[in-house]
Design a protein around this motif. Structure first.
Motif, PDB file in Angstrom:
ATOM      1  N   UNK A   1      45.649  47.763  39.928  1.00  0.00           N
ATOM      2  CA  UNK A   1      45.221  46.546  39.260  1.00  0.00           C
ATOM      3  C   UNK A   1      46.447  45.754  38.818  1.00  0.00           C
ATOM      4  N   UNK A   2      46.311  44.441  38.872  1.00  0.00           N
ATOM      5  CA  UNK A   2      47.411  43.589  38.413  1.00  0.00           C
ATOM      6  C   UNK A   2      47.598  43.768  36.923  1.00  0.00           C
ATOM      7  N   UNK A   3      48.835  43.869  36.466  1.00  0.00           N
ATOM      8  CA  UNK A   3      49.057  44.055  35.035  1.00  0.00           C
ATOM      9  C   UNK A   3      48.529  42.877  34.242  1.00  0.00           C
ATOM     10  N   UNK A   4      47.878  43.177  33.168  1.00  0.00           N
ATOM     11  CA  UNK A   4      47.325  42.125  32.316  1.00  0.00           C
ATOM     12  C   UNK A   4      48.455  41.423  31.578  1.00  0.00           C
ATOM     13  N   UNK A   5      48.320  40.129  31.341  1.00  0.00           N
ATOM     14  CA  UNK A   5      49.377  39.422  30.595  1.00  0.00           C
ATOM     15  C   UNK A   5      49.547  40.015  29.211  1.00  0.00           C
ATOM     16  N   UNK A   6      50.769  40.020  28.756  1.00  0.00           N
ATOM     17  CA  UNK A   6      51.063  40.588  27.443  1.00  0.00           C
ATOM     18  C   UNK A   6      50.239  39.884  26.380  1.00  0.00           C
ATOM     19  N   UNK A   7      49.886  40.650  25.392  1.00  0.00           N
ATOM     20  CA  UNK A   7      49.068  40.099  24.312  1.00  0.00           C
ATOM     21  C   UNK A   7      49.813  38.965  23.615  1.00  0.00           C
ATOM     22  N   UNK A   8      49.104  37.910  23.388  1.00  0.00           N
ATOM     23  CA  UNK A   8      49.707  36.777  22.681  1.00  0.00           C
ATOM     24  C   UNK A   8      50.497  35.843  23.564  1.00  0.00           C
ATOM     25  N   UNK A   9      50.657  36.190  24.871  1.00  0.00           N
ATOM     26  CA  UNK A   9      51.418  35.321  25.774  1.00  0.00           C
ATOM     27  C   UNK A   9      50.438  34.595  26.699  1.00  0.00           C
ATOM     28  N   UNK A  10      50.310  33.272  26.606  1.00  0.00           N
ATOM     29  CA  UNK A  10      49.343  32.549  27.444  1.00  0.00           C
ATOM     30  C   UNK A  10      49.756  32.579  28.904  1.00  0.00           C
ATOM     31  N   UNK A  11      48.756  32.561  29.762  1.00  0.00           N
ATOM     32  CA  UNK A  11      49.030  32.527  31.192  1.00  0.00           C
ATOM     33  C   UNK A  11      49.748  31.232  31.555  1.00  0.00           C
ATOM     34  N   UNK A  12      50.756  31.323  32.435  1.00  0.00           N
ATOM     35  CA  UNK A  12      51.561  30.163  32.810  1.00  0.00           C
ATOM     36  C   UNK A  12      50.761  29.273  33.759  1.00  0.00           C
ATOM     37  N   UNK A  13      50.573  27.996  33.424  1.00  0.00           N
ATOM     38  CA  UNK A  13      49.804  27.117  34.307  1.00  0.00           C
ATOM     39  C   UNK A  13      50.569  26.820  35.588  1.00  0.00           C
ATOM     40  N   UNK A  14      49.839  26.631  36.659  1.00  0.00           N
ATOM     41  CA  UNK A  14      50.449  26.317  37.947  1.00  0.00           C
ATOM     42  C   UNK A  14      50.585  24.806  38.082  1.00  0.00           C
ATOM     43  N   UNK A  15      51.811  24.328  38.309  1.00  0.00           N
ATOM     44  CA  UNK A  15      52.069  22.908  38.469  1.00  0.00           C
ATOM     45  C   UNK A  15      52.308  22.604  39.944  1.00  0.00           C
ATOM     46  N   UNK A  16      51.780  21.516  40.388  1.00  0.00           N
ATOM     47  CA  UNK A  16      51.923  21.088  41.771  1.00  0.00           C
ATOM     48  C   UNK A  16      52.921  19.948  41.846  1.00  0.00           C
ATOM     49  N   UNK A  17      53.845  20.069  42.796  1.00  0.00           N
ATOM     50  CA  UNK A  17      54.835  19.015  42.995  1.00  0.00           C
ATOM     51  C   UNK A  17      54.182  17.871  43.754  1.00  0.00           C
ATOM     52  N   UNK A  18      54.138  16.713  43.140  1.00  0.00           N
ATOM     53  CA  UNK A  18      53.569  15.529  43.771  1.00  0.00           C
ATOM     54  C   UNK A  18      54.613  14.414  43.778  1.00  0.00           C
ATOM     55  N   UNK A  19      54.358  13.417  44.614  1.00  0.00           N
ATOM     56  CA  UNK A  19      55.297  12.291  44.708  1.00  0.00           C
ATOM     57  C   UNK A  19      55.416  11.562  43.381  1.00  0.00           C
ATOM     58  N   UNK A  20      54.291  11.417  42.673  1.00  0.00           N
ATOM     59  CA  UNK A  20      54.318  10.712  41.389  1.00  0.00           C
ATOM     60  C   UNK A  20      55.164  11.468  40.383  1.00  0.00           C
TER      61      UNK A  20
END
Length: 282
Positions: free
Chosen positions: A8-27
């Protein structure tokens, strides 16, 4: 018999929010280059100098013309056929250096500081970085140059009013010439960005820029006259000048042809910079 529990994938550490995925766009790349450009003090200083050169030299030329007319002194060759339009564009040659140099700094400055590695890590495709730098600075140079030449022309028109040089915006070709001068300055800024990205050296980019716009035309003037007629109109500086010259003769390009030739020089510089950016390491 032993069994293997599914991993199983390790669960994120307690109190640490999951990192949002940012998409590189021209803007987003454009916004990043916009923020980086205005965060530099050299941007404000050099743009201010470019606008100062454009307006100050235009006003000085107009006052010189007016003083010679009113005092009856001998008219220099530079002022013999002067008009309010030509006087207002007197500072274009000085402003183009300031804007071109700043274009070089916008691109080559990141290589000298090493910041280009972070930029290309954030935008792995690389080419959007070059297009965004050229678009952002080209637009700024275009707006500043256009505003500067129109403001100078309006001021010079008031200074030389009542003389043979008097002109207004309603005169044939005036608006076209002023817009052409603003576009020329914008494209000079784009060429500066391209040279900075191509050579990756501030000193090298500025040297090539100055040589292309000022030194090469002087060297061509040393060639035989038959060669000058074939080469001179297609030089970057002369093709660009044709974009905002009011009256043309057989030795100069038309405004449309000048725009096409200078546009080709700009595209060639950008293409060379793009090839190096893609094929060479930062």
């Amino acid at each position: 018999m032993s069994t293997v529990a599914p991993s199983q994938a390790p669960a994120p550490a307690a109190g640490r929010p999951a990192r949002p995925a940012y998409k590189v766009t021209s803007v987003r790349v454009l916004r990043s280059e916009w923020a980086k450009m205005w965060s530099l003090r050299s941007t404000w200083i050099t743009l201010g100098l470019g606008l100062l050169f454009l307006i100050a030299f235009g006003l000085i030329a107009a006052y010189q013309f007016k003083s010679r007319i009113t005092s009856g002194r001998h008219m220099d060759r530079d002022f013999a056929d002067a008009t309010a339009l030509s006087l207002s564009l007197f500072g274009t040659n000085f402003a183009q250096l300031a804007l071109g140099v700043l274009g070089v700094l916008v691109a080559a400055g990141e290589y000298s500081t090493g910041m280009i590695r972070s930029t290309l890590a954030a935008v792995p495709r690389r080419l959007p970085v070059l297009w965004s730098k050229a678009a952002v600075f080209g637009a700024v140079a275009l707006l500043l140059g256009t505003a500067g030449v129109f403001a100078t022309f309006l001021a010079d028109s008031g200074i030389v009013s009542g003389t043979r040089a008097a002109m207004t915006l309603s005169d044939a070709g005036v608006v076209r010439s002023l817009l052409g001068a603003g576009l020329y300055l914008g494209l000079v800024g784009v060429i500066g960005v391209a040279l900075g990205a191509l050579l990756r050296s501030v000193a090298g980019g500025i040297s090539v820029l100055v040589a292309s716009l000022m030194l090469v035309p002087g060297l061509v003037s040393l060639l035989p006259s038959s060669w000058q007629d074939d080469i001179s109109p297609y030089l970057p500086s002369h093709a660009g000048e044709a974009m905002f010259t009011l009256h043309h003769d057989t030795t100069t390009l038309s405004p449309t042809a000048g725009l096409m030739v200078f546009g080709l020089w700009t595209v060639a510089a950008l293409a060379a910079a793009a090839v190096r950016l893609v094929r060479s390491d930062a």
